[in-house]
Scaffold this motif. Structure first.
Motif, PDB file in Angstrom:
ATOM      1  N   PRO A   9       0.880  -1.158  -0.058  1.00 39.19           N
ATOM      2  CA  PRO A   9      -0.078   0.127   0.042  1.00 39.19           C
ATOM      3  C   PRO A   9       0.708   1.131   0.024  1.00 39.19           C
ATOM      4  N   HIS A  10       0.207   2.291  -0.693  1.00 37.38           N
ATOM      5  CA  HIS A  10       1.073   3.760  -0.808  1.00 37.38           C
ATOM      6  C   HIS A  10       1.082   4.027   0.667  1.00 37.38           C
ATOM      7  N   LYS A  11       2.025   4.633   1.167  1.00 36.03           N
ATOM      8  CA  LYS A  11       2.174   5.185   2.439  1.00 36.03           C
ATOM      9  C   LYS A  11       2.157   7.003   2.359  1.00 36.03           C
ATOM     10  N   ASN A  12       1.331   7.321   3.239  1.00 38.14           N
ATOM     11  CA  ASN A  12       1.123   9.086   3.399  1.00 38.14           C
ATOM     12  C   ASN A  12       1.396   9.344   4.797  1.00 38.14           C
ATOM     13  N   ILE A  13       2.227  10.510   4.792  1.00 42.16           N
ATOM     14  CA  ILE A  13       1.943  11.279   6.023  1.00 42.16           C
ATOM     15  C   ILE A  13       1.388  12.419   5.784  1.00 42.16           C
ATOM     16  N   ILE A  14       0.165  12.688   6.018  1.00 44.51           N
ATOM     17  CA  ILE A  14      -0.865  13.702   5.930  1.00 44.51           C
ATOM     18  C   ILE A  14      -0.663  14.773   7.081  1.00 44.51           C
ATOM     19  N   SER A  15      -0.416  15.987   7.097  1.00 41.89           N
ATOM     20  CA  SER A  15      -0.070  16.796   8.143  1.00 41.89           C
ATOM     21  C   SER A  15      -0.537  18.204   7.776  1.00 41.89           C
ATOM     22  N   ILE A  16      -1.219  18.803   8.960  1.00 47.97           N
ATOM     23  CA  ILE A  16      -1.410  20.225   8.753  1.00 47.97           C
ATOM     24  C   ILE A  16      -0.065  20.685   9.311  1.00 47.97           C
ATOM     25  N   PRO A  17       0.474  21.718   8.193  1.00 50.13           N
ATOM     26  CA  PRO A  17       1.844  22.401   8.670  1.00 50.13           C
ATOM     27  C   PRO A  17       2.143  22.507  10.161  1.00 50.13           C
ATOM     28  N   ARG A  18       3.278  22.507  10.756  1.00 49.27           N
ATOM     29  CA  ARG A  18       3.760  22.344  11.953  1.00 49.27           C
ATOM     30  C   ARG A  18       3.188  21.634  13.046  1.00 49.27           C
ATOM     31  N   SER A  19       3.074  20.235  12.336  1.00 46.17           N
ATOM     32  CA  SER A  19       2.643  19.246  13.258  1.00 46.17           C
ATOM     33  C   SER A  19       3.495  17.986  13.547  1.00 46.17           C
ATOM     34  N   SER A  46       8.316  19.429  -3.534  1.00 50.49           N
ATOM     35  CA  SER A  46       9.643  19.854  -3.992  1.00 50.49           C
ATOM     36  C   SER A  46      10.114  18.726  -4.767  1.00 50.49           C
ATOM     37  N   CYS A  47       9.313  17.640  -4.992  1.00 47.55           N
ATOM     38  CA  CYS A  47       9.812  16.493  -5.544  1.00 47.55           C
ATOM     39  C   CYS A  47       8.722  16.362  -6.907  1.00 47.55           C
ATOM     40  N   CYS A  48       8.138  15.371  -7.161  1.00 50.67           N
ATOM     41  CA  CYS A  48       7.399  15.064  -8.458  1.00 50.67           C
ATOM     42  C   CYS A  48       6.064  15.478  -8.516  1.00 50.67           C
ATOM     43  N   GLN A  49       5.361  15.890  -7.434  1.00 47.60           N
ATOM     44  CA  GLN A  49       4.038  16.034  -7.280  1.00 47.60           C
ATOM     45  C   GLN A  49       3.065  15.261  -7.920  1.00 47.60           C
ATOM     46  N   LYS A  50       3.364  13.845  -7.566  1.00 41.17           N
ATOM     47  CA  LYS A  50       2.601  12.758  -8.018  1.00 41.17           C
ATOM     48  C   LYS A  50       2.350  11.916  -6.896  1.00 41.17           C
ATOM     49  N   ARG A  51       1.019  11.479  -7.033  1.00 44.76           N
ATOM     50  CA  ARG A  51       0.920  10.410  -6.026  1.00 44.76           C
ATOM     51  C   ARG A  51       0.755   8.932  -6.744  1.00 44.76           C
ATOM     52  N   PRO A  52       1.394   7.818  -6.526  1.00 43.97           N
ATOM     53  CA  PRO A  52       2.608   7.653  -5.429  1.00 43.97           C
ATOM     54  C   PRO A  52       3.582   8.548  -6.104  1.00 43.97           C
ATOM     55  N   CYS A  53       4.675   8.530  -5.461  1.00 45.99           N
ATOM     56  CA  CYS A  53       5.918   9.202  -6.059  1.00 45.99           C
ATOM     57  C   CYS A  53       6.455   8.542  -7.175  1.00 45.99           C
ATOM     58  N   LYS A  54       6.419   9.694  -8.117  1.00 42.29           N
ATOM     59  CA  LYS A  54       7.038   8.997  -9.642  1.00 42.29           C
ATOM     60  C   LYS A  54       8.462   8.591  -9.339  1.00 42.29           C
ATOM     61  N   LYS A  55       9.433   9.144  -8.520  1.00 44.18           N
ATOM     62  CA  LYS A  55      10.707   8.704  -8.601  1.00 44.18           C
ATOM     63  C   LYS A  55      10.990   7.421  -7.517  1.00 44.18           C
ATOM     64  N   ASN A  56      10.041   7.179  -6.818  1.00 41.45           N
ATOM     65  CA  ASN A  56      10.023   5.870  -5.974  1.00 41.45           C
ATOM     66  C   ASN A  56       8.864   5.439  -5.449  1.00 41.45           C
ATOM     67  N   LYS A  57       8.231   4.552  -6.039  1.00 40.73           N
ATOM     68  CA  LYS A  57       6.898   4.176  -5.607  1.00 40.73           C
ATOM     69  C   LYS A  57       6.658   3.642  -4.067  1.00 40.73           C
ATOM     70  N   ASP A  58       7.872   3.421  -3.628  1.00 38.53           N
ATOM     71  CA  ASP A  58       7.807   2.780  -2.052  1.00 38.53           C
ATOM     72  C   ASP A  58       8.144   3.884  -1.206  1.00 38.53           C
ATOM     73  N   ALA A  59       8.052   5.032  -1.634  1.00 39.34           N
ATOM     74  CA  ALA A  59       8.497   6.153  -0.726  1.00 39.34           C
ATOM     75  C   ALA A  59       7.193   6.430   0.024  1.00 39.34           C
ATOM     76  N   ILE A  60       7.584   6.835   1.353  1.00 37.71           N
ATOM     77  CA  ILE A  60       6.610   7.349   2.251  1.00 37.71           C
ATOM     78  C   ILE A  60       6.324   8.931   1.787  1.00 37.71           C
ATOM     79  N   GLN A  61       5.216   9.259   1.553  1.00 38.72           N
ATOM     80  CA  GLN A  61       5.086  10.430   1.083  1.00 38.72           C
ATOM     81  C   GLN A  61       4.194  11.605   1.863  1.00 38.72           C
ATOM     82  N   LYS A  62       5.050  13.006   1.865  1.00 42.15           N
ATOM     83  CA  LYS A  62       4.483  13.904   2.360  1.00 42.15           C
ATOM     84  C   LYS A  62       3.136  14.646   1.693  1.00 42.15           C
ATOM     85  N   HIS A  63       2.253  15.080   2.555  1.00 40.65           N
ATOM     86  CA  HIS A  63       0.957  16.083   1.871  1.00 40.65           C
ATOM     87  C   HIS A  63       0.453  16.742   2.839  1.00 40.65           C
ATOM     88  N   HIS A  64       0.181  18.099   2.396  1.00 35.19           N
ATOM     89  CA  HIS A  64      -0.655  18.731   3.374  1.00 35.19           C
ATOM     90  C   HIS A  64      -2.224  18.644   3.005  1.00 35.19           C
TER      91      HIS A  64
END
Length: 200
Positions: A9-19, A46-64
């Motif tokens: 499964p694609h892994k996401n860290i969704i955060s409100i900024p400063r959390s 600042s990376c690919c702006q694609k979900r999942p990450c275009k550069k590494n599908k296994d990456a845990i991905q940041k999003h706000h």
């Protein structure tokens, strides 16, 4: 007949900024070093702006999820980081915005009427985004884990273990404790109770 392999499964860290987004990134990176395993993290903006990450599908991905474009589905895993205290949450973002303009400024003097008025105005405009995020991600879905920043700092080991379980990462209690010792979870208060009560 070819058996279709299920992708992790694609892994996401969704955060409100400063959390605590980058604090958790650092903690996970540290933990993976202790495990002697690779760790991949996508900054998204600042990376690919694609979900999942275009550069590494296994990456845990940041999003706000500022524009409410992240869809929740059971084939993904979502860690939601936020602050229960909405005023503290908004003030942290307000302060961050000032940092960009006034490098080196750490604490804002809210006894200054102009600063106080600017903060109140910012909170009023920012509050709908915070409430929208709370409504979306604080739920009973088994693939969403919500963690309050204060609770994360106070009960690091317990919360970090839950994050590892969510992302299906090997549990090692000794390494969790070592990770805590390395990242040193702590919290600094930037807005006093009198100012908070005045805004409330």
């Amino acid at each position: 007949m070819q058996v279709k392999q299920l992708l992790p499964p694609h892994k996401n860290i969704i955060s409100i900024p400063r959390s605590g987004q980058h604090f958790i990134e650092k903690s996970l990176r540290t933990y993976h070093i202790l495990l002697n395993k690779d760790f991949h993290y996508c900054e998204f903006y600042s990376c690919c702006q694609k979900r999942p990450c275009k550069k590494n599908k296994d990456a845990i991905q940041k999003h706000h999820d500022i524009y409410n474009k992240v869809e929740l589905n059971e084939n993904e895993r979502y860690l939601f980081l936020y602050r229960k205290d909405i005023i503290q949450q908004a003030e942290a973002v307000y302060r961050l915005n000032k940092y960009y303009k006034e490098e080196g400024k750490v604490k804002i003097d809210y006894t200054n009427q102009t600063e106080y008025n600017n903060l109140v105005k910012f909170i009023k405009n920012y509050k709908p985004y915070i409430e929208k995020m709370h409504n979306k991600y604080i739920n009973d879905l088994p693939y969403v884990l919500d963690i309050d920043y204060d609770n994360l700092i106070i009960n690091f080991n317990e919360n970090f273990k839950q994050i590892l379980i969510l992302f299906d990462i090997e549990i090692n209690n000794e390494y969790i404790e070592k990770t805590k010792q390395i990242v040193k979870p702590h919290k600094t208060i930037y807005i006093d109770e009198d100012t908070k009560n005045k805004i409330s």
